[in-house]
Enzyme design. Sequence first.
Site, PDB file in Angstrom:
ATOM      1  N   GLY A 199       0.778  -1.086   0.022  1.00 11.52           N
ATOM      2  CA  GLY A 199       0.097   0.099  -0.118  1.00 11.52           C
ATOM      3  C   GLY A 199       0.935   1.205   0.098  1.00 11.52           C
ATOM      4  O   GLY A 199       0.659   2.292   0.456  1.00 11.52           O
ATOM      5  N   ASP A 222       1.473  -1.584  -4.725  1.00 11.43           N
ATOM      6  CA  ASP A 222      -0.051  -0.909  -4.495  1.00 11.43           C
ATOM      7  C   ASP A 222      -0.777  -1.476  -5.580  1.00 11.43           C
ATOM      8  O   ASP A 222      -0.155  -1.966  -6.944  1.00 11.43           O
ATOM      9  CB  ASP A 222       0.206   0.643  -4.385  1.00 11.43           C
ATOM     10  CG  ASP A 222      -0.922   1.387  -3.520  1.00 11.43           C
ATOM     11  OD1 ASP A 222      -2.114   0.633  -3.686  1.00 11.43           O
ATOM     12  OD2 ASP A 222      -0.598   1.896  -2.601  1.00 11.43           O
ATOM     13  N   LEU A 223      -1.818  -0.752  -5.698  1.00  9.35           N
ATOM     14  CA  LEU A 223      -2.866  -0.979  -6.938  1.00  9.35           C
ATOM     15  C   LEU A 223      -2.272  -0.521  -8.139  1.00  9.35           C
ATOM     16  O   LEU A 223      -1.488   0.356  -8.304  1.00  9.35           O
ATOM     17  CB  LEU A 223      -4.221  -0.514  -6.731  1.00  9.35           C
ATOM     18  CG  LEU A 223      -5.198  -1.017  -5.735  1.00  9.35           C
ATOM     19  CD1 LEU A 223      -6.028  -0.101  -5.349  1.00  9.35           C
ATOM     20  CD2 LEU A 223      -5.427  -2.453  -5.741  1.00  9.35           C
ATOM     21  N   LYS A 256       2.603   1.380   6.093  1.00 14.85           N
ATOM     22  CA  LYS A 256       2.023   2.495   6.430  1.00 14.85           C
ATOM     23  C   LYS A 256       0.804   3.048   6.462  1.00 14.85           C
ATOM     24  O   LYS A 256       0.423   3.393   5.099  1.00 14.85           O
ATOM     25  CB  LYS A 256       3.100   3.615   6.121  1.00 14.85           C
ATOM     26  CG  LYS A 256       2.769   4.947   6.674  1.00 14.85           C
ATOM     27  CD  LYS A 256       3.758   6.166   6.082  1.00 14.85           C
ATOM     28  CE  LYS A 256       3.669   6.011   4.540  1.00 14.85           C
ATOM     29  NZ  LYS A 256       2.693   6.441   3.799  1.00 14.85           N
ATOM     30  N   HIS A 260      -5.225   0.735   9.287  1.00 11.36           N
ATOM     31  CA  HIS A 260      -6.510   1.212   9.834  1.00 11.36           C
ATOM     32  C   HIS A 260      -7.554   1.882   8.669  1.00 11.36           C
ATOM     33  O   HIS A 260      -8.598   2.232   9.110  1.00 11.36           O
ATOM     34  CB  HIS A 260      -5.761   2.610  10.239  1.00 11.36           C
ATOM     35  CG  HIS A 260      -5.419   3.925   9.321  1.00 11.36           C
ATOM     36  ND1 HIS A 260      -5.196   5.182   9.646  1.00 11.36           N
ATOM     37  CD2 HIS A 260      -5.246   3.884   8.049  1.00 11.36           C
ATOM     38  CE1 HIS A 260      -4.968   5.740   8.651  1.00 11.36           C
ATOM     39  NE2 HIS A 260      -5.088   5.134   7.864  1.00 11.36           N
TER      40      HIS A 260
END
Length: 355
Positions: A199, A222-223, A256, A260
């Site tokens: 990410g 990442d994507l 990072k 969340h």
Amino acid sequence: MEEVDSMNDAEIMLQAQAEVYNYMFAFADSMAIKCAVELRIADIIHSSGHQILLSEIANNIESSSSPDINYLSRIMRLLVRRKIFTAATSKGGDTLYGLTPMSRWLLHDTEQSLAPMFLFQNNPILIAPWHYFSNCVKEGGIAFKKAHGCEIFEMASKDDELNKIFNNGMKSVTRCIMKTIVKRYKDGFNSITSLVDVGGGIGAAMTEIVKAYPHIKGINFDLPHVVSTAQKYDGVEHVGGDMFEAIPPADAVFMKWVMHDWGDEDCVKILKNCRKVIPEKTGKVIIVDAVLKSESEDLFDNIKFILDMVMIAHSSGGKERSEDEWNKLLKEAGFPRYNIIDIPSWPSIIEAYPQ
């Protein structure tokens, strides 16, 4: 005695009324600061090298017409009161405006700038989900989806402008915090030779790590639509993929502000995929996220609880977690041992070990 008590009650209620009004219009501060950031007022003052007149600020605002001095003066008056800018009277009686430590964080194009993140968080698209909190309480669901009909990452994948301001916002915060992480986590980075940032966005964090620790082979993961806009940097390989499917192997995984964004079930999936690709005996997962402390009153504790509200507004079921919640989550994912390292910022470093 009853009269004194009555007076005290009246004062308490009057104070409470004033506080309710402050909360009612708390958004006005954000909007006034957003205006200053959009107009680059801090940059205009900074470029002059000294305190300047309101007319000088107005003359340097990029506009197709003459800026409205009346509006500008009223906005600056509030921002001076909020200590975003200073105001001093010159010998001739004119008001001169200057920078404060806060406005220095709102400069554009500096190594330590929160301006892009400020514009991102106060973008109308990002503000809209906050109006759906009561619906979420009554019905459950995702606030962003209620506001826009899709989730934030889905919208960003289709909206180039949103994707750009999202990435720029995250990059600005990453720059600020990574300097602290790179400095404080020296022993942690020295012991690994390959690291995958899951990410990792457009690679801001990994770039800072590799710059400070060139012995590390960095993988920014990442994507595909995210890494497609990433700039090349020596020692960093950009890889597109889905962390729910598979993660590139490395000595350690760095995450990072990823955990969340997701609920516990999704976090367990991600962490199990991390566990598969790191060495069983020497591997670790390095998580950078908030650790909520209800009794603490450290400098950044309040923002941690506000960020938990941001998770309701923008994430797909994500949340900020207490140490007990982190402990439970990590054990369920196969990480029986962890270590929390506090740093002078709102996130902490959480080391998770498979043994």
